[in-house]
Scaffold this motif. Structure first.
Motif, mmCIF file in Angstrom:
data_model
loop_
_atom_site.group_PDB
_atom_site.id
_atom_site.type_symbol
_atom_site.label_atom_id
_atom_site.label_comp_id
_atom_site.label_asym_id
_atom_site.label_seq_id
_atom_site.Cartn_x
_atom_site.Cartn_y
_atom_site.Cartn_z
ATOM 1 N N SER A 1 -17.149 -29.056 28.563
ATOM 2 C CA SER A 1 -17.339 -27.823 27.788
ATOM 3 C C SER A 1 -17.115 -28.093 26.311
ATOM 4 O O SER A 1 -16.386 -28.993 25.925
ATOM 5 N N SER A 2 -17.747 -27.282 25.477
ATOM 6 C CA SER A 2 -17.603 -27.416 24.032
ATOM 7 C C SER A 2 -16.566 -26.435 23.516
ATOM 8 O O SER A 2 -16.121 -25.531 24.238
ATOM 9 N N LYS A 3 -16.185 -26.605 22.276
ATOM 10 C CA LYS A 3 -15.215 -25.690 21.659
ATOM 11 C C LYS A 3 -15.932 -24.526 20.998
ATOM 12 O O LYS A 3 -15.789 -24.265 19.806
ATOM 13 N N ASN A 4 -16.709 -23.814 21.802
ATOM 14 C CA ASN A 4 -17.388 -22.597 21.387
ATOM 15 C C ASN A 4 -17.112 -21.523 22.430
ATOM 16 O O ASN A 4 -17.342 -21.742 23.618
ATOM 17 N N GLY B 1 -9.122 -25.085 17.311
ATOM 18 C CA GLY B 1 -10.366 -25.737 16.920
ATOM 19 C C GLY B 1 -11.626 -25.157 17.511
ATOM 20 O O GLY B 1 -12.711 -25.737 17.370
ATOM 21 N N PHE B 2 -11.517 -23.985 18.151
ATOM 22 C CA PHE B 2 -12.697 -23.349 18.728
ATOM 23 C C PHE B 2 -13.434 -22.507 17.684
ATOM 24 O O PHE B 2 -12.814 -21.926 16.787
ATOM 25 N N THR B 3 -14.739 -22.436 17.836
ATOM 26 C CA THR B 3 -15.560 -21.515 17.049
ATOM 27 C C THR B 3 -15.809 -20.269 17.893
ATOM 28 O O THR B 3 -16.198 -20.383 19.060
ATOM 29 N N VAL B 4 -15.557 -19.110 17.315
ATOM 30 C CA VAL B 4 -15.678 -17.845 18.035
ATOM 31 C C VAL B 4 -16.999 -17.161 17.687
ATOM 32 O O VAL B 4 -17.355 -17.039 16.507
ATOM 33 N N TRP B 5 -17.706 -16.725 18.714
ATOM 34 C CA TRP B 5 -18.962 -16.004 18.576
ATOM 35 C C TRP B 5 -18.828 -14.645 19.250
ATOM 36 O O TRP B 5 -17.950 -14.435 20.093
ATOM 37 N N ASP C 1 -28.715 -21.994 24.767
ATOM 38 C CA ASP C 1 -29.514 -23.167 24.356
ATOM 39 C C ASP C 1 -29.104 -23.653 22.979
ATOM 40 O O ASP C 1 -28.996 -24.868 22.748
ATOM 41 N N LYS C 2 -28.859 -22.722 22.060
ATOM 42 C CA LYS C 2 -28.460 -23.087 20.698
ATOM 43 C C LYS C 2 -27.136 -23.854 20.709
ATOM 44 O O LYS C 2 -27.026 -24.936 20.114
ATOM 45 N N LEU C 3 -26.142 -23.285 21.381
ATOM 46 C CA LEU C 3 -24.813 -23.898 21.361
ATOM 47 C C LEU C 3 -24.779 -25.204 22.147
ATOM 48 O O LEU C 3 -24.048 -26.131 21.781
#
Length: 245
Positions: A3-6, A124-128, A175-177
């Motif tokens: 998993s990514s940090k998003n 370090g996560f980016t929040v959407w 798809d973007k993330l």
């Protein structure tokens, strides 16, 4: 898959509570409703649930209508379905509805919501934010709470004209993330189990908080990657899960 940090959040019902809206119904119509044996909170909940259903039904039938428009339009229908209220348009005036809709713009973040976002960002996560609501209203909720959210990280179903939980609604952001993070899977977090379940089937990692619905009905909606009773607790579990990748 790693998993990514998003982390993509649902907003209204998850980070933003319905309490202010329900209290506004009580202030404006409470005495009248109780005289008919109807609790203001029940009207608010029925109104919200009905609007979510009809918004989704309109979307999957190919007739997308922005959520706020669906919500406002359905008020008198839902009011008329409350036991004893036979003439809903006489019971509540257009001015009553306009006042309540104005208060709808002023709903506030849940206790722990800002802490949840901060925990993730500090790790370090980016929040959407991915919402069925309009961007101006949701952006206002963040501003009122003093929680920063870049405009480019706030996305509405209105942009594509496809409502959640249609799996096609989640795909563009997924798809973007994924493509921007070496194929790693982003997270989707919500207090609506149907929302996390759909996002997970679309390809996200799923984090569910029971703060709204109380019961994690995984036998009905499927397993989640993370479940917690509080938003900060959910953030901690996402962070811990990520560390274990």
């Amino acid at each position: 898959m790693a998993s990514s940090k998003n982390v993509v959040f649902d907003i209204v019902g998850t980070l933003v509570a319905y309490d202010h809206l329900y209290n506004a119904i009580d202030i404006r119509l409470g005495d009248r409703l109780r005289a008919e044996g109807v609790k203001p909170w029940l009207l608010g909940s029925a109104w919200m649930e009905t609007a979510e259903r009809e918004y989704t039904n309109l979307s999957i039938s190919g007739r997308y209508v922005p959520y706020a428009e669906v919500f406002e339009t359905l008020f008198y229908r839902v009011l008329g379905m409350m036991g004893g209220i036979k003439n809903p348009r006489q019971f509540a005036s257009p001015e009553d509805l306009a006042w309540i809709m104005g208060e709808y713009q002023k709903m506030t973040m849940r206790p722990g919501a800002a802490e949840c976002v901060k925990k993730l960002r500090d790790a370090g996560f980016t929040v959407w934010a991915f919402t069925a609501a309009d961007l101006k209203r949701v952006g206002g909720y963040f501003q009122q709470a003093g929680v920063e959210l870049p405009a480019e990280n706030l996305i509405s179903c209105d942009s594509a004209g496809v409502g959640k939980p249609d799996l096609a609604a989640y795909k563009p952001l997924l798809d973007k993330l994924t493509s921007e993070n070496e194929g790693k899977t982003p997270w989707f977090a919500a207090a609506h189990l149907w929302d996390v379940s759909a996002a997970r089937r679309a390809g996200f990692k799923g984090a569910y908080c029971t703060v709204l619905e109380q019961e994690a009905l995984t036998d009905l909606f499927g397993d989640m990657d993370v479940i917690d009773d509080t938003l900060p607790g959910m953030a901690d579990k996402i962070i811990a899960h990520q560390a274990g990748n």
